[in-house]
Design a protein around this motif. Structure first.
Motif, PDB file in Angstrom:
ATOM      1  N   GLY A 156     -11.929  16.785 -77.022  1.00 35.04           N
ATOM      2  CA  GLY A 156     -12.571  15.503 -77.260  1.00 35.04           C
ATOM      3  C   GLY A 156     -11.636  14.321 -77.058  1.00 35.04           C
ATOM      4  O   GLY A 156     -12.073  13.246 -76.625  1.00 35.04           O
ATOM      5  N   SER A 157     -10.370  14.488 -77.370  1.00 35.33           N
ATOM      6  CA  SER A 157      -9.441  13.363 -77.232  1.00 35.33           C
ATOM      7  C   SER A 157      -9.317  12.946 -75.772  1.00 35.33           C
ATOM      8  O   SER A 157      -9.376  11.752 -75.450  1.00 35.33           O
ATOM      9  CB  SER A 157      -8.055  13.742 -77.770  1.00 35.33           C
ATOM     10  N   HIS A 190     -12.729   7.821 -84.860  1.00 38.26           N
ATOM     11  CA  HIS A 190     -11.662   8.833 -84.809  1.00 38.26           C
ATOM     12  C   HIS A 190     -10.367   8.233 -84.255  1.00 38.26           C
ATOM     13  O   HIS A 190     -10.394   7.395 -83.357  1.00 38.26           O
ATOM     14  CB  HIS A 190     -12.112   9.988 -83.914  1.00 38.26           C
ATOM     15  N   CYS A 192      -8.267   9.319 -82.268  1.00 39.83           N
ATOM     16  CA  CYS A 192      -7.977   9.538 -80.842  1.00 39.83           C
ATOM     17  C   CYS A 192      -8.498   8.380 -79.998  1.00 39.83           C
ATOM     18  O   CYS A 192      -8.025   8.160 -78.880  1.00 39.83           O
ATOM     19  CB  CYS A 192      -8.533  10.877 -80.362  1.00 39.83           C
ATOM     20  N   THR A 247     -15.719  12.124 -88.451  1.00 33.50           N
ATOM     21  CA  THR A 247     -14.946  13.298 -88.868  1.00 33.50           C
ATOM     22  C   THR A 247     -14.853  13.385 -90.395  1.00 33.50           C
ATOM     23  O   THR A 247     -14.905  14.471 -90.961  1.00 33.50           O
ATOM     24  CB  THR A 247     -13.545  13.220 -88.254  1.00 33.50           C
ATOM     25  N   ASP A 272     -18.851   8.519 -79.470  1.00 36.33           N
ATOM     26  CA  ASP A 272     -18.027   9.688 -79.757  1.00 36.33           C
ATOM     27  C   ASP A 272     -18.862  10.651 -80.592  1.00 36.33           C
ATOM     28  O   ASP A 272     -19.017  10.482 -81.796  1.00 36.33           O
ATOM     29  CB  ASP A 272     -16.761   9.264 -80.509  1.00 36.33           C
ATOM     30  N   TYR A 275     -17.963  15.722 -82.598  1.00 39.51           N
ATOM     31  CA  TYR A 275     -18.398  16.626 -83.668  1.00 39.51           C
ATOM     32  C   TYR A 275     -19.913  16.830 -83.661  1.00 39.51           C
ATOM     33  O   TYR A 275     -20.412  17.959 -83.691  1.00 39.51           O
ATOM     34  CB  TYR A 275     -17.916  16.097 -85.029  1.00 39.51           C
ATOM     35  N   ASP A 301     -18.014  18.003 -78.015  1.00 40.99           N
ATOM     36  CA  ASP A 301     -17.002  19.063 -77.941  1.00 40.99           C
ATOM     37  C   ASP A 301     -17.612  20.456 -78.027  1.00 40.99           C
ATOM     38  O   ASP A 301     -17.949  20.906 -79.129  1.00 40.99           O
ATOM     39  CB  ASP A 301     -16.025  18.912 -79.124  1.00 40.99           C
ATOM     40  N   HIS A 303     -15.972  23.022 -78.036  1.00 41.04           N
ATOM     41  CA  HIS A 303     -15.130  23.823 -78.927  1.00 41.04           C
ATOM     42  C   HIS A 303     -15.326  23.449 -80.406  1.00 41.04           C
ATOM     43  O   HIS A 303     -14.627  23.965 -81.262  1.00 41.04           O
ATOM     44  CB  HIS A 303     -13.656  23.834 -78.504  1.00 41.04           C
ATOM     45  N   LYS A 304     -16.286  22.586 -80.670  1.00 44.04           N
ATOM     46  CA  LYS A 304     -16.742  22.395 -82.041  1.00 44.04           C
ATOM     47  C   LYS A 304     -18.193  22.907 -82.138  1.00 44.04           C
ATOM     48  O   LYS A 304     -18.430  23.970 -82.645  1.00 44.04           O
ATOM     49  CB  LYS A 304     -16.664  20.926 -82.445  1.00 44.04           C
TER      50      LYS A 304
END
Ligand SMILES: *Cc1c(COP(=O)(O)O)cnc(C)c1O
Length: 483
Positions: A156-157, A190, A192, A247, A272, A275, A301, A303-304
């Motif tokens: 995500g960053s 966030h 980032c 977050t 963003d 999440y 993401d 990966h989330k």
């Protein structure tokens, strides 16, 4: 130089390309190792404190000589698999957990084996097409139009960074000080994004931290007032960052109202949703994110919210042209790649050229399980957070935050005597020492606040019940110990 010299070198490096027998033995050993890891997950702690000894073995110098695979697997087990946060354990409720889908690990194995050059359509038509279709699917999940394009990034960053650079280029802002071009964020944006703005050379844009409401959502009225005030002062507002799932608290900014303001004043709207984005698959949550489909760029993401192992974030840009004109490249040595295919390559939509073929780790589980399984898992996580929120609120001494927008619940213990912030920090320490459930703290409205985020694929009702039991148990012990 003789042919014999060259052949001698070939023999000396043969270990780099093992034969079939060796490969099978090694693959079997790696599979046993992975299975051993997965099999213990049901009872594995979510956090394990490490001693310096656990990881000291990694300081051994690299040697000229080879090492046995079995002994290396032993090092991986004790120095890497065990210490720290176990992100694949159901008790992982800290930060924003991911998952570690088994099918993704197989996707990584296959992607690394074939080593397709998926960033360039000419080199890997299938790899590039697979990633393009995954991006299309993501765009359909958030309701973006056909004009959208995107990129599977490492997380995500980086996806936020590419989105912000695209916004910058679309607004023709580059180089020099930009004191007349304010950017609007909230205190919950966030970190980032702050980093991305600095990296993108936008640190000199005035940063307006728009007020949030009692539920930690950006106050759209305050945003409008800030933009209008800046315009009256002769400035040129150009970028607003909304969060779809903060977050800290999982709060969803009022995206439709923010989109109205962005449209009225010509601001680029970057959302963003690293999440929260995948909760668009669940109707009730999607309704709360209404307006997300009007973003100019958006991050989510896998990966989330798709439970992939770390290493995959995604950027979507509403108008493909904006992303292409920001990220395309030209190079003499890529002539064949440029002529051979009319398909736009991932490398034209991203700063990356050579990179991991990360589409396969997402495509394989999505195809294998089907979308419905992901939808169900995400709905389960939403309900787990509500369940936690309800029961922690009923536990003696605990105070709960607002009802969760998504799968994060906030709470804190309020002791009858003594400093509440200190108490809650001690409570987290006690939970860490216990290790079965991993929760983290943050600061909200100036108070130390605890969080529990349900997003690990293996987090189920039993982990939430265990979390509540452990929090009550350790809080009581601390109270008694302090008395
Ligand atoms: C996790 C997260 C990020 C950062 O993404 P990474 O994948 O960790 O780089 C950005 N924004 C939000 C809201 C997040 O939850």
């Amino acid at each position: 130089m003789t042919a014999e010299e060259i052949r001698a070198l070939q023999r000396r490096c043969a270990v780099l390309v093992p034969d079939a027998q060796t490969r099978q033995t090694m693959t079997a050993a790696a599979t046993r190792h992975a299975e051993g890891f997965i099999e213990t997950l049901a009872d594995a702690p979510a956090y394990r404190a490490s001693s310096a000894d656990d990881i000291a073995v990694l300081d051994e110098p690299f040697s000229e000589a080879p090492t046995e695979f079995e002994s290396l697997l032993g090092i991986i087990r004790t120095a890497v698999d065990l210490p720290g946060v176990n992100t694949t354990a159901g008790g992982h409720l800290g930060y924003v957990p991911g998952g570690g889908l088994h099918a993704s690990s197989l996707g990584d194995l296959l992607a690394a084996t074939s080593n397709r050059y998926a960033g360039v359509a000419f080199a890997s038509p299938g790899g590039a097409r697979m990633e393009e279709r995954l991006v299309d699917w993501l765009a359909s999940v958030v309701g973006f139009p056909d004009t959208a394009a995107g990129d599977l990034a490492s997380g995500g960053s980086i996806a936020n960074l590419i989105g912000i650079v695209t916004a910058r280029d679309a607004h023709g802002l580059a180089g020099g000080a930009l004191p007349e071009h304010p950017i609007y964020v909230s205190s919950q944006t966030h970190h980032c994004v702050d980093k991305a703005l600095r990296i993108a050379g936008l640190a000199t844009c005035p940063r307006r931290v728009v007020a949030t409401d009692a539920r930690h959502r950006m106050d759209a009225g305050a945003l409008r007032a800030a933009v209008e005030a800046d315009r009256r002062a002769g400035l040129r507002p150009w970028l607003v960052i909304g969060s779809s799932g903060t977050t800290d608290a999982g709060a969803i900014d009022p995206l439709a109202d923010i989109a109205d303001i962005a449209e009225t004043f010509g601001l680029w709207l970057h959302v963003d949703a690293a999440y929260g984005g995948f909760f668009m698959l669940v109707e009730s949550a999607a309704a709360r994110m209404s307006g997300i489909e009007r973003a100019d760029s958006l991050v989510m993401d896998p990966h989330k919210g798709m439970f992939l192992p770390y290493g995959t974030g995604a950027l979507l840009v509403r108008q493909a042209d904006a992303l292409l004109s920001s990220q395309h490249y030209d190079a003499n040595y890529m002539r064949e790649a440029k002529q051979g295919s009319r398909q736009v390559s991932p490398s034209d939509l991203s700063p990356e050229l050579s990179r991991h073929f990360r589409g396969l780790r997402m495509w394989l589980p999505l195809k294998l399980a089907g979308v419905a399984a992901f939808r169900a898992a995400l709905e389960e996580k939403l309900l787990l957070a509500q369940y936690f929120h309800q029961h922690i609120g009923e536990a003696e001494g605990f105070e709960r935050g607002p009802s969760p927008d998504l799968s994060i619940a906030t709470y804190r213990y309020v002791p009858k005597r003594g400093d509440a912030d200190q108490f809650n920090l001690k409570l987290v320490e006690a939970m860490l020492a216990d290790g079965r459930v991993f929760v983290t703290s943050t600061k909200l409205d100036g108070k130390v606040t605890l969080r529990a985020c349900a997003l690990c694929v293996r987090t189920h009702l039993e982990h939430i019940e265990l979390a509540i039991d452990l929090l009550r148990f350790h809080a009581k012990r601390l109270v008694n110990g302090a008395a």
